[in-house]
Write a protein that holds these residues in place. Structure first.
Motif, short mmCIF file in Angstrom:
data_model
loop_
_atom_site.label_atom_id
_atom_site.label_comp_id
_atom_site.label_asym_id
_atom_site.label_seq_id
_atom_site.Cartn_x
_atom_site.Cartn_y
_atom_site.Cartn_z
N LYS A 128 -9.78 -54.99 8.49
CA LYS A 128 -9.06 -55.16 7.22
C LYS A 128 -8.49 -53.83 6.72
N PHE A 129 -9.32 -52.77 6.77
CA PHE A 129 -8.86 -51.47 6.28
C PHE A 129 -7.73 -50.91 7.14
N LYS A 130 -7.75 -51.20 8.42
CA LYS A 130 -6.68 -50.72 9.30
C LYS A 130 -5.32 -51.25 8.84
N LEU A 131 -5.31 -52.42 8.23
CA LEU A 131 -4.07 -53.03 7.74
C LEU A 131 -3.52 -52.37 6.48
N ILE A 132 -4.38 -51.74 5.68
CA ILE A 132 -3.92 -51.25 4.37
C ILE A 132 -3.99 -49.74 4.19
N LEU A 133 -4.77 -49.05 5.03
CA LEU A 133 -4.87 -47.60 4.92
C LEU A 133 -3.86 -46.93 5.84
N ASP A 134 -3.40 -45.74 5.46
CA ASP A 134 -2.55 -45.01 6.39
C ASP A 134 -3.43 -44.45 7.51
N GLU A 135 -2.82 -43.95 8.54
CA GLU A 135 -3.53 -43.52 9.74
C GLU A 135 -4.60 -42.46 9.46
N GLU A 136 -4.23 -41.49 8.64
CA GLU A 136 -5.16 -40.39 8.32
C GLU A 136 -6.38 -40.89 7.53
N ASP A 137 -6.13 -41.71 6.52
CA ASP A 137 -7.24 -42.24 5.72
C ASP A 137 -8.12 -43.18 6.54
N PHE A 138 -7.50 -43.98 7.40
CA PHE A 138 -8.30 -44.87 8.24
C PHE A 138 -9.20 -44.06 9.19
N ALA A 139 -8.67 -43.00 9.77
CA ALA A 139 -9.47 -42.14 10.65
C ALA A 139 -10.66 -41.56 9.87
N PHE A 140 -10.43 -41.14 8.63
CA PHE A 140 -11.52 -40.61 7.81
C PHE A 140 -12.54 -41.70 7.50
N TYR A 141 -12.06 -42.89 7.13
CA TYR A 141 -12.95 -44.02 6.87
C TYR A 141 -13.85 -44.28 8.08
N GLU A 142 -13.28 -44.24 9.26
CA GLU A 142 -14.02 -44.52 10.49
C GLU A 142 -15.13 -43.51 10.76
N THR A 143 -15.08 -42.32 10.15
CA THR A 143 -16.15 -41.34 10.33
C THR A 143 -17.43 -41.77 9.62
N GLY A 144 -17.31 -42.70 8.67
CA GLY A 144 -18.47 -43.16 7.93
C GLY A 144 -18.66 -42.45 6.61
N GLU A 145 -17.83 -41.48 6.32
CA GLU A 145 -17.90 -40.78 5.04
C GLU A 145 -17.26 -41.63 3.94
N ASP A 146 -17.59 -41.31 2.69
CA ASP A 146 -16.97 -41.99 1.55
C ASP A 146 -15.52 -41.52 1.42
N LEU A 147 -14.60 -42.47 1.33
CA LEU A 147 -13.19 -42.17 1.13
C LEU A 147 -12.85 -42.54 -0.31
N VAL A 148 -12.35 -41.58 -1.08
CA VAL A 148 -11.98 -41.81 -2.48
C VAL A 148 -10.46 -41.79 -2.58
N LEU A 149 -9.91 -42.84 -3.14
CA LEU A 149 -8.47 -42.97 -3.33
C LEU A 149 -8.16 -42.99 -4.81
N SER A 150 -7.07 -42.35 -5.19
CA SER A 150 -6.62 -42.38 -6.59
C SER A 150 -5.12 -42.11 -6.61
N GLY A 151 -4.55 -42.21 -7.79
CA GLY A 151 -3.15 -41.88 -7.97
C GLY A 151 -2.22 -42.71 -7.10
N GLU A 152 -1.16 -42.07 -6.63
CA GLU A 152 -0.12 -42.74 -5.84
C GLU A 152 -0.68 -43.32 -4.55
N LYS A 153 -1.61 -42.62 -3.92
CA LYS A 153 -2.20 -43.12 -2.67
C LYS A 153 -2.91 -44.44 -2.92
N LEU A 154 -3.68 -44.54 -4.01
CA LEU A 154 -4.36 -45.78 -4.34
C LEU A 154 -3.35 -46.89 -4.64
N ARG A 155 -2.31 -46.58 -5.39
CA ARG A 155 -1.30 -47.59 -5.71
C ARG A 155 -0.64 -48.13 -4.43
N GLN A 156 -0.41 -47.27 -3.45
CA GLN A 156 0.18 -47.71 -2.19
C GLN A 156 -0.77 -48.65 -1.44
N VAL A 157 -2.04 -48.27 -1.39
CA VAL A 157 -3.03 -49.10 -0.70
C VAL A 157 -3.16 -50.45 -1.39
#
Length: 178
Positions: A128-157
């Protein structure tokens, strides 16, 4: 329109029956739910995803401040209209990813069972996340760390999530709040 404000959303979300009692039987009114919370258990959000998918009226989820963990999953993946304040933040991570959770499960006599559930659920989330996150954010998500989105990036997602997962697409202004 029925409006709900879940100030301690994770406490309320973790009791599906209590949530359902707030909605009158056979209700088809549009629902507007204010969602701001510290999260909860992601696997419990599946009941709500199913409810929002089957609910006859429109559902709008609004985040004024922050969504974390399970609240983020509910917000992003639900068949709902999504609204954000300019100050909204969203934290996502893999399910059952914390050291404490995995350590507990690894000592359990259901170790193989729990590990399989975790792997399957993380695979579902990743798809599901692969469909809505950009490539860089998805790669970070896949590391298992917490990914925090805000501002324009969050609005895009959120815009991508709404486009993919909100299939009812009824009138935007017809939303009750719970």
């Amino acid at each position: 329109m029925l409006e709900l404000d879940l100030e301690r959303a994770s406490e309320e979300w973790n009791n599906f029956d209590k949530f359902l009692k707030k909605i009158p039987d056979a209700c088809t009114e549009d629902l507007h739910i204010h969602l701001n919370g510290p999260g909860g258990h992601v696997n419990e959000m599946v009941m709500y995803l199913d409810f929002f998918d089957r609910y006859a009226g429109n559902v709008t989820l609004t985040c004024d401040f922050q969504m974390n963990s399970a609240d983020s999953i509910l917000f992003l993946f639900s068949n709902t209209k999504k609204e954000l304040s300019p100050f909204a933040t969203c934290m996502i991570h893999k399910a059952f990813n914390s050291y404490d959770c995995m350590e507990y499960r690894s000592k359990s006599h259901y170790n193989d069972f729990w590990l399989k559930i975790h792997a399957d659920f993380n695979e579902w989330l990743s798809a599901k996340f692969k469909l809505i996150l950009d490539e860089e954010d998805f790669a970070f998500y896949e590391t298992g760390e917490d990914l925090v989105l805000s501002g324009e990036k969050l609005r895009q997602v959120v815009a991508r999530a709404e486009k993919l997962f909100w299939t009812k697409g009824k009138a935007e202004n017809a939303c009750p709040t719970i």
